[in-house]
Design an enzyme around this catalytic site. Structure first.
Site, mmCIF file in Angstrom:
data_model
loop_
_atom_site.group_PDB
_atom_site.id
_atom_site.type_symbol
_atom_site.label_atom_id
_atom_site.label_comp_id
_atom_site.label_asym_id
_atom_site.label_seq_id
_atom_site.Cartn_x
_atom_site.Cartn_y
_atom_site.Cartn_z
ATOM 1 N N ASP A 272 0.819 -1.209 0.000
ATOM 2 C CA ASP A 272 0.000 0.000 0.000
ATOM 3 C C ASP A 272 0.858 1.266 0.000
ATOM 4 O O ASP A 272 1.863 1.343 0.707
ATOM 5 C CB ASP A 272 -0.861 -0.042 1.279
ATOM 6 C CG ASP A 272 -1.827 1.107 1.361
ATOM 7 O OD1 ASP A 272 -2.743 1.150 0.542
ATOM 8 O OD2 ASP A 272 -1.646 1.968 2.243
ATOM 9 N N GLU A 314 0.947 -0.511 -5.091
ATOM 10 C CA GLU A 314 -0.079 0.514 -5.235
ATOM 11 C C GLU A 314 0.576 1.883 -5.262
ATOM 12 O O GLU A 314 0.990 2.418 -4.233
ATOM 13 C CB GLU A 314 -1.083 0.453 -4.075
ATOM 14 C CG GLU A 314 -2.299 1.315 -4.328
ATOM 15 C CD GLU A 314 -2.530 2.419 -3.308
ATOM 16 O OE1 GLU A 314 -3.505 3.159 -3.456
ATOM 17 O OE2 GLU A 314 -1.722 2.563 -2.359
HETATM 18 C C1 GLC Z 1 -3.917 3.515 -0.152
HETATM 19 C C2 GLC Z 1 -5.287 2.906 0.032
HETATM 20 C C3 GLC Z 1 -6.210 3.946 0.598
HETATM 21 C C4 GLC Z 1 -5.662 4.446 1.915
HETATM 22 C C5 GLC Z 1 -4.222 4.922 1.765
HETATM 23 C C6 GLC Z 1 -3.563 5.101 3.090
HETATM 24 O O1 GLC Z 1 -3.932 4.522 -1.094
HETATM 25 O O2 GLC Z 1 -5.755 2.395 -1.170
HETATM 26 O O3 GLC Z 1 -7.493 3.424 0.778
HETATM 27 O O4 GLC Z 1 -6.458 5.486 2.395
HETATM 28 O O5 GLC Z 1 -3.430 3.992 1.058
HETATM 29 O O6 GLC Z 1 -3.316 3.855 3.683
#
Ligand code: GLC
Length: 633
Positions: A272, A314
């Protein structure tokens, strides 16, 4: 003798580990040397890391080691066209982790071979940013079950050849994590796990070039704690403390946690918010070169201990910044195996609103290579997050648009305020300073179904259904693993109930995180009537036909073709044996392509791989209905 005593096994095991370590030694220690080599404790760190790797290997169950071997022999397993993903919050889909076992038939029927359990590790109490504020990486959210449940469900999924993706939040922990608690008590070693400052001099310097992720409810990137007497780096919410990845001991801890999840049976680790992992004064502190070194090294860690595991990174960043997450230059083939294709998603929505694909074609032709080594995209139209209009001024300018105005148009269109818009969405994080307005909403509500049903207009319902199937056909064919977001296979509408929940009301992303409507699902599958049934059947067919179409292997090139008509988006998937020309009509009007043109673009059989029917041209023209989707062989 040895085999019978188990000693042979032991020796083999050790030997295999050595081979795996040798294979990835340079990838691992080469990167770590650059990141941490100057430190006095570098030697001690390396020793501790190797020890941790050996221990994790010893703990890795035999069946998973066999899977590692299988995947080493078939390294394209995740690129094959039969991989199709489904993303859900465990509680909203199945109640508990064990509850997922009762839903496997549903998933199989839909054609799903990959599931992403939205964050399921133990979150902080209260608002946990949908689980992305983790207080214990070794435990599962008690409301969902236990680690043993996760392990057992993973085993069941494996038996059905369904891969399991689990979130591993790398950039931050909850402020209730034991490291943070110790830091708060004054433990200097743990304070060095985070980014803490005695006064606001440095924070202010950083702030000059930092952006704000949640400007509405979590403005700024630092938080002052009077009891601690320090400023803490909190990029996201106040309760999410950014980790200090410049500290090698953080690397060691996180690598260990990641392997413990792998050893429980996760096939895909979703990392993430990786863009934020390295901070450098005077920059946005996103996608710094060190981020790629860290991810390269983490990849090596998996390759050594859990070679069957792949990494999904991500990084929701602009087009040019995204490809490096799949490995570029020295990291080529050695970083993420999967990364979200944020641009494809944004461009789908942009082309749909504008009924014009010029920008989409330009962006996807300019910034994305036709093939990727040992990697592929995670393609999606909706996910649990908002949609940010990641369109640069330069790209907009290249097709004669004004970037600022186009982004503003998209926000207005999808929050529904633009005259004639079919969408019903909600604004998310309006940033007065930059004019950015992000959008929340389910696929169906943004694509027009909510409005069409409210108006009771069957023709508009048909259009909305077609837009959804257009999106699903697009992500199934573009290259990569298509990720269907829970409920989008039934056209679930916005859920405004989040406004009544104290922990959710401030965050409009909950509008598109509805609970699964099992009654609707059963009905849709039983009687085949109504929009939900048509979307379900259509999506099911798309995934089945994708699985049967060799050209959709992620290893084959995707050539986006120059626009022929402004409403058409066209690309070729160039499998040597049978290439496919994918043609999508982004407007509610009929249009056509000529037979000659299709021939010149490599379509020689005139068979639609999606409907599995011949394509008939009349007077040299192939007619395309509103929102047509054609996979021309
Ligand atoms: C990523 C997740 C999101 C979250 C962020 C902080 O972007 O997809 O939902 O708010 O990380 O953890």
């Amino acid at each position: 003798m040895a085999a019978r005593t188990g000693l042979g096994d032991f020796k083999w095991n050790k030997r295999i580990f050595e081979l795996r370590l040798e294979r990835s030694r340079r990838d691992l220690f080469g990167q770590l040397q650059r990141l941490y080599g100057d430190r006095d404790d570098y030697g001690a760190f390396c020793t501790a890391l190797e020890k941790m790797l050996r221990k994790a290997w010893k703990a890795r169950p035999k069946d998973l080691k066999l899977l590692d071997l299988k995947r080493d022999l078939e390294p394209d397993w995740f690129q094959r066209p039969d991989r199709a993903g489904y993303v859900f919050y465990v509680d909203r889909f199945a109640g508990t982790i064990r509850g997922v076992l009762d839903k496997l038939d549903y998933l199989e029927d839909l054609g799903v071979t990959y599931v992403h359990f939205m964050p399921c590790l133990k979150p902080r109490p209260g608002d946990s940013d949908g689980g992305y504020s983790v207080m214990d990486y070794r435990a599962v959210n008690p409301a969902l079950g236990s680690m043993d449940d996760l392990e057992e469900v993973a085993r069941n999924l494996r038996e059905r050849r369904i891969s399991l993706c689990v979130d591993m939040v790398l950039n931050h922990t909850a402020k209730e994590h034991e490291w943070a608690l110790k830091a708060r008590e004054g433990d200097a070693a743990y304070q060095d796990y985070y980014l803490m400052f005695d006064d606001d001099t440095a924070p202010q310097q950083y702030e000059r070039t930092l952006l704000e992720v949640f400007p509405d409810n979590a403005p700024g990137n630092f938080t002052f704690y009077p009891d601690l007497g320090k400023w803490v780096w909190t990029t996201f919410n106040e309760h999410q403390w950014d980790l200090n990845w410049a500290n090698p001991w953080v690397f060691l801890e996180m690598a260990g946690l990641m392997l413990s999840l792998a050893n429980r049976g996760a096939d895909v680790l979703r990392f993430d918010a990786v863009a934020f992992m390295w901070k450098r004064l005077g920059t946005r502190c996103q996608s710094e070169p060190e981020v790629h070194m860290l991810l390269h090294a983490l990849r090596a860690v998996s390759r050594i201990v859990a070679a069957g595991v792949i990494h999904l990174e991500e990084a929701i960043v602009g087009p040019a910044e995204m490809i490096p997450y799949l490995g570029m230059g020295e990291h080529e083939g050695r970083e993420g195996n999967l990364a979200y294709h944020n641009s494809l998603m944004v461009q789908y929505w942009s082309a749909l609103a504008a009924r014009d694909t010029a920008l989409m074609t330009h962006v996807l032709r300019t910034h994305f290579p036709p093939v990727l080594p040992n990697a592929t995209y995670a393609t999606y139209i909706r996910c649990h997050d908002d949609i940010g209009w990641a369109v640069t001024d330069e790209d907009a300018g290249a097709v004669g648009l004004d970037g600022y105005r186009h982004r503003a148009f998209l926000s207005d269109f999808y929050d529904g305020s633009f005259q004639g818009s079919f969408a019903r969405g909600a604004l998310f994080q309006v940033n007065e300073a930059t004019g950015d307005k992000r959008i929340s909403g389910t696929f169906a509500s943004l694509a027009g179904l909510e409005q069409a049903l409210a108006m009771g207009d069957q023709r508009l319902v048909d259009r909305a259904v077609d837009r959804i199937l257009l999106g699903h056909a697009l992500i199934a064919s573009f290259g990569g693993i298509p990720l269907i977001y829970m409920g989008d296979e039934l056209g679930l509408l916005n859920d405004y109930g989040y406004l009544d929940d104290r922990d959710h009301a401030h965050d409009s992303r909950w509008v598109h995180r509805p609970r699964m409507d099992w009654a609707l699902a059963d009905k849709a599958r039983a009687d085949g009537d109504g929009p939900a049934a048509r979307i379900y059947e259509g999506t099911r067919e798309i995934l089945a036909r994708r699985a049967a179409t060799d050209a959709f292997h992620g290893g084959f090139a995707t050539w986006v073709r120059p626009p022929l008509k402004k409403e058409l988006f066209v690309f070729q998937r160039s499998a040597p044996s049978s290439p496919v020309l994918c043609v999508y009509n982004f407007s509610e009007d009929w249009t056509s392509i000529t037979e000659d043109w299709a021939w010149s673009e490599g379509a020689h059989r005139f068979h639609d791989a999606l409907s599995d029917r011949p394509v008939i041209a009349q007077y040299g023209e192939i007619a395309l209905p509103p929102y047509a989707r054609l996979w021309l062989l």
